[in-house]
Design an enzyme around this catalytic site. Structure first.
Site, PDB file in Angstrom:
ATOM      1  N   GLY A   1      -5.333   7.540   9.126  1.00 41.40           N
ATOM      2  CA  GLY A   1      -6.268   7.421  10.245  1.00 41.40           C
ATOM      3  C   GLY A   1      -6.331   8.638  11.145  1.00 41.40           C
ATOM      4  O   GLY A   1      -7.417   9.138  11.466  1.00 41.40           O
TER       5      GLY A   1
ATOM      6  N   GLY B   1       2.058   5.183  11.754  1.00 45.03           N
ATOM      7  CA  GLY B   1       3.209   5.688  11.029  1.00 45.03           C
ATOM      8  C   GLY B   1       2.793   6.975  10.348  1.00 45.03           C
ATOM      9  O   GLY B   1       1.622   7.141   9.983  1.00 45.03           O
TER      10      GLY B   1
ATOM     11  N   ARG C   1       7.614   5.565  16.960  1.00 47.54           N
ATOM     12  CA  ARG C   1       8.912   5.962  16.410  1.00 47.54           C
ATOM     13  C   ARG C   1       9.155   7.437  16.710  1.00 47.54           C
ATOM     14  O   ARG C   1       8.234   8.239  16.674  1.00 47.54           O
ATOM     15  CB  ARG C   1       8.950   5.741  14.892  1.00 47.54           C
ATOM     16  CG  ARG C   1       8.658   4.314  14.457  1.00 47.54           C
ATOM     17  CD  ARG C   1       8.715   4.218  12.933  1.00 47.54           C
ATOM     18  NE  ARG C   1       8.154   2.965  12.462  1.00 47.54           N
ATOM     19  CZ  ARG C   1       7.202   2.863  11.545  1.00 47.54           C
ATOM     20  NH1 ARG C   1       6.674   3.951  11.007  1.00 47.54           N
ATOM     21  NH2 ARG C   1       6.760   1.691  11.156  1.00 47.54           N
TER      22      ARG C   1
ATOM     23  N   ASN D   1      -2.930  -6.837   1.652  1.00 46.92           N
ATOM     24  CA  ASN D   1      -2.148  -5.766   2.273  1.00 46.92           C
ATOM     25  C   ASN D   1      -1.588  -6.282   3.589  1.00 46.92           C
ATOM     26  O   ASN D   1      -2.189  -6.110   4.648  1.00 46.92           O
ATOM     27  CB  ASN D   1      -3.038  -4.540   2.496  1.00 46.92           C
ATOM     28  CG  ASN D   1      -2.254  -3.315   2.939  1.00 46.92           C
ATOM     29  OD1 ASN D   1      -1.095  -3.417   3.347  1.00 46.92           O
ATOM     30  ND2 ASN D   1      -2.886  -2.157   2.876  1.00 46.92           N
TER      31      ASN D   1
ATOM     32  N   ASP E   1      -1.892   5.462  20.677  1.00 44.58           N
ATOM     33  CA  ASP E   1      -3.197   5.735  20.073  1.00 44.58           C
ATOM     34  C   ASP E   1      -3.514   7.225  20.198  1.00 44.58           C
ATOM     35  O   ASP E   1      -3.717   7.734  21.311  1.00 44.58           O
ATOM     36  CB  ASP E   1      -4.276   4.898  20.769  1.00 44.58           C
ATOM     37  CG  ASP E   1      -5.609   4.940  20.049  1.00 44.58           C
ATOM     38  OD1 ASP E   1      -5.984   6.021  19.539  1.00 44.58           O
ATOM     39  OD2 ASP E   1      -6.295   3.903  20.022  1.00 44.58           O
ATOM     40  N   MET E   2      -3.581   7.939  19.068  1.00 40.41           N
ATOM     41  CA  MET E   2      -3.801   9.377  19.104  1.00 40.41           C
ATOM     42  C   MET E   2      -5.147   9.734  19.734  1.00 40.41           C
ATOM     43  O   MET E   2      -5.294  10.803  20.332  1.00 40.41           O
ATOM     44  CB  MET E   2      -3.706   9.969  17.691  1.00 40.41           C
ATOM     45  CG  MET E   2      -3.876  11.480  17.628  1.00 40.41           C
ATOM     46  SD  MET E   2      -2.633  12.422  18.589  1.00 40.41           S
ATOM     47  CE  MET E   2      -1.279  12.477  17.391  1.00 40.41           C
TER      48      MET E   2
ATOM     49  N   GLY F   1      -0.907   8.401  10.491  1.00 44.07           N
ATOM     50  CA  GLY F   1      -1.519   7.283  11.193  1.00 44.07           C
ATOM     51  C   GLY F   1      -0.583   6.883  12.321  1.00 44.07           C
ATOM     52  O   GLY F   1       0.097   7.747  12.885  1.00 44.07           O
TER      53      GLY F   1
ATOM     54  N   ARG G   1       0.334  -5.234  -1.802  1.00 50.75           N
ATOM     55  CA  ARG G   1       1.093  -4.077  -1.332  1.00 50.75           C
ATOM     56  C   ARG G   1       2.443  -4.569  -0.836  1.00 50.75           C
ATOM     57  O   ARG G   1       2.531  -5.454   0.020  1.00 50.75           O
ATOM     58  CB  ARG G   1       0.365  -3.376  -0.190  1.00 50.75           C
ATOM     59  CG  ARG G   1       1.204  -2.235   0.427  1.00 50.75           C
ATOM     60  CD  ARG G   1       0.524  -1.628   1.632  1.00 50.75           C
ATOM     61  NE  ARG G   1       1.350  -0.620   2.252  1.00 50.75           N
ATOM     62  CZ  ARG G   1       1.734  -0.629   3.535  1.00 50.75           C
ATOM     63  NH1 ARG G   1       1.350  -1.613   4.322  1.00 50.75           N
ATOM     64  NH2 ARG G   1       2.476   0.330   4.021  1.00 50.75           N
TER      65      ARG G   1
ATOM     66  N   HIS H   1       4.536   5.279   2.278  1.00 52.37           N
ATOM     67  CA  HIS H   1       3.140   5.740   2.145  1.00 52.37           C
ATOM     68  C   HIS H   1       2.842   6.227   0.728  1.00 52.37           C
ATOM     69  O   HIS H   1       1.873   6.947   0.506  1.00 52.37           O
ATOM     70  CB  HIS H   1       2.822   6.864   3.146  1.00 52.37           C
ATOM     71  CG  HIS H   1       2.921   6.450   4.576  1.00 52.37           C
ATOM     72  ND1 HIS H   1       3.532   7.227   5.534  1.00 52.37           N
ATOM     73  CD2 HIS H   1       2.500   5.331   5.215  1.00 52.37           C
ATOM     74  CE1 HIS H   1       3.477   6.607   6.697  1.00 52.37           C
ATOM     75  NE2 HIS H   1       2.858   5.453   6.532  1.00 52.37           N
TER      76      HIS H   1
ATOM     77  N   GLU I   1      -5.810   2.742   0.246  1.00 56.69           N
ATOM     78  CA  GLU I   1      -4.710   2.033  -0.401  1.00 56.69           C
ATOM     79  C   GLU I   1      -5.210   0.849  -1.223  1.00 56.69           C
ATOM     80  O   GLU I   1      -4.689   0.565  -2.307  1.00 56.69           O
ATOM     81  CB  GLU I   1      -3.711   1.541   0.648  1.00 56.69           C
ATOM     82  CG  GLU I   1      -2.896   2.638   1.285  1.00 56.69           C
ATOM     83  CD  GLU I   1      -1.936   2.108   2.336  1.00 56.69           C
ATOM     84  OE1 GLU I   1      -0.823   2.637   2.439  1.00 56.69           O
ATOM     85  OE2 GLU I   1      -2.296   1.144   3.047  1.00 56.69           O
TER      86      GLU I   1
END
Length: 387
Positions: free
Chosen positions: A309, A192, A221, A7, A261-262, A190, A73, A162, A369
């Site tokens: 995530g 993204g 983004r 991946n 980072d959330m 996540g 992937r 995704h 995934e």
């Protein structure tokens, strides 16, 4: 079948060796790891050689265990690939041709395929595409309202991303709810992030478009924005590369809160930091808008699914999103939402976090995934060849 899953991302290569015949997901994972590389060495030959040597050493420590196939992937499959395919020279060329639509990811996939073929020349290789699940989106949702000559000159349509994660989440959710074919809204959140409307088990709309820029507010983004902003920047002298850097790497949570980072955004928001509060509110509001719209598209959802995530681990973000969805008669159980661990007693670790009186369940579904890629690879190679 023992499948080595590769991946590759823009800055790392994750790998899993999985036994698809194992009785449980925990038993299926035989070895795993991640090799990072700087942006200027994306999937370089030296880095890949080091990664494969590390994999070989790990597998040697397992004794006689070795891969029987390799699953890759691949982020962008364009309009051509709607299912996993055996890797051939023609497939590699097609992946390379799609580089303009996924410049950070498709070249890394090609490099991985080439290096893996040299390292394990006897093993069959399979490409599994992130865009494939979304090939079922109808034209009225996938097309952009641009002139036909422009549509034919450029690969301009909604491809979505995704898809590997979303398709697996749908399979797990359908099993958990005993609801097939599934109607659901799946939010993969996540760094993204995207949200997908699933009707009768098929993707019928998704928030990401021709590239992963469109849709939700993400780590770096901006998601949806007026295209005239790009024109304004260009009229002001910005180069195409500068616009690309701003939109792909300097926007989103990073631009608003100073971090992508959330976890850090959430902590700063709890401390009252205005930029973090704005970032969290914008990201939650944007997702809630899409969920509300997709509830109409789906018709009668069986579930709202959070995966990825952030979707799996941020109770604060989930609470912010669902707080907007009162008109859909959804509510979260505070204690269930705050629980840190997945429900290991449930299939695939899924847990319900909604209240008993919610119009439909809100679920947390762990993303996997690598499991999806391994299973798709094994299924393709086990199928009888046509002709």
């Amino acid at each position: 079948m023992r499948v080595l899953v590769l991946n590759p991302g823009s800055s790392s290569l994750k790998y899993h060796l999985r036994d698809t015949a194992a009785a449980t997901p925990n038993a299926a994972l035989l070895a795993s790891g991640q090799v990072d590389w700087p942006p200027d060495e994306r999937a370089s030959t030296a880095r890949l050689h080091a990664a494969f040597e590390e994999m070989a050493q790990k597998m040697k420590s397992l004794g006689s265990v070795h891969p029987e196939a390799i699953g890759h992937r691949v982020v962008h499959g364009g309009q051509r690939f709607s299912t996993p395919v055996r890797v051939t020279a023609d497939v590699i060329a097609a992946i390379e041709e799609l580089t303009p639509l996924a410049p950070l990811h498709n070249p890394a996939s090609v490099a991985c395929i080439d290096a893996a073929g040299k390292h394990w020349p006897a093993l069959p290789q399979v490409a599994v595409f992130d865009t494939a699940f979304h090939r079922s989106i109808p034209d009225f949702a996938a097309r952009y309202a641009i002139p036909e000559d422009a549509y034919r000159a450029y690969p301009v349509r909604r491809y979505g991303f995704h898809g590997i994660s979303v398709e697996m989440a749908c399979r797990d959710t359908a099993e958990y709810l005993d609801a097939a074919p599934l109607n659901a809204i799946v939010a993969h959140v996540g760094n993204g992030a995207s949200v997908t409307a699933v009707r009768n088990g098929l993707s019928v709309d998704t928030s990401m478009g021709m590239t992963p820029l469109e849709g939700l507010v993400m780590g770096t983004r901006p998601g949806d924005l007026d295209p005239s902003i790009v024109l304004l920047m260009q009229h002001g002298g910005a180069t195409a590369n500068e616009v690309d850097q701003l939109l792909n790497h300097r926007s989103g949570l990073l631009a608003l809160a100073g971090t992508a980072d959330m976890r850090e955004v959430g902590a700063a928001a709890r401390d009252g930091e205005p930029g973090a509060i704005l970032a969290l509110d914008m990201a939650a509001y944007r997702l809630a808008k899409y969920i509300a719209a997709y509830s109409m598209v789906v018709g009668r959802p069986d579930a709202l699914v959070f995966t990825g995530g952030v979707g799996e681990n941020s109770a604060l973000f989930r609470d912010k999103v669902v707080a907007w969805l009162g008109p859909l008669a959804l509510g979260l159980d505070e204690s269930l939402n705050a629980a840190a661990q997945t429900n290991m007693a449930a299939p695939k670790g899924i847990r319900t976090i909604s209240t008993m009186d919610s119009a439909f369940p809100v679920l947390v579904v762990p993303s996997d995934e690598e499991r999806a890629i391994a299973e798709s690879t094994a299924a393709l190679l086990a199928a009888p060849k046509e002709g």
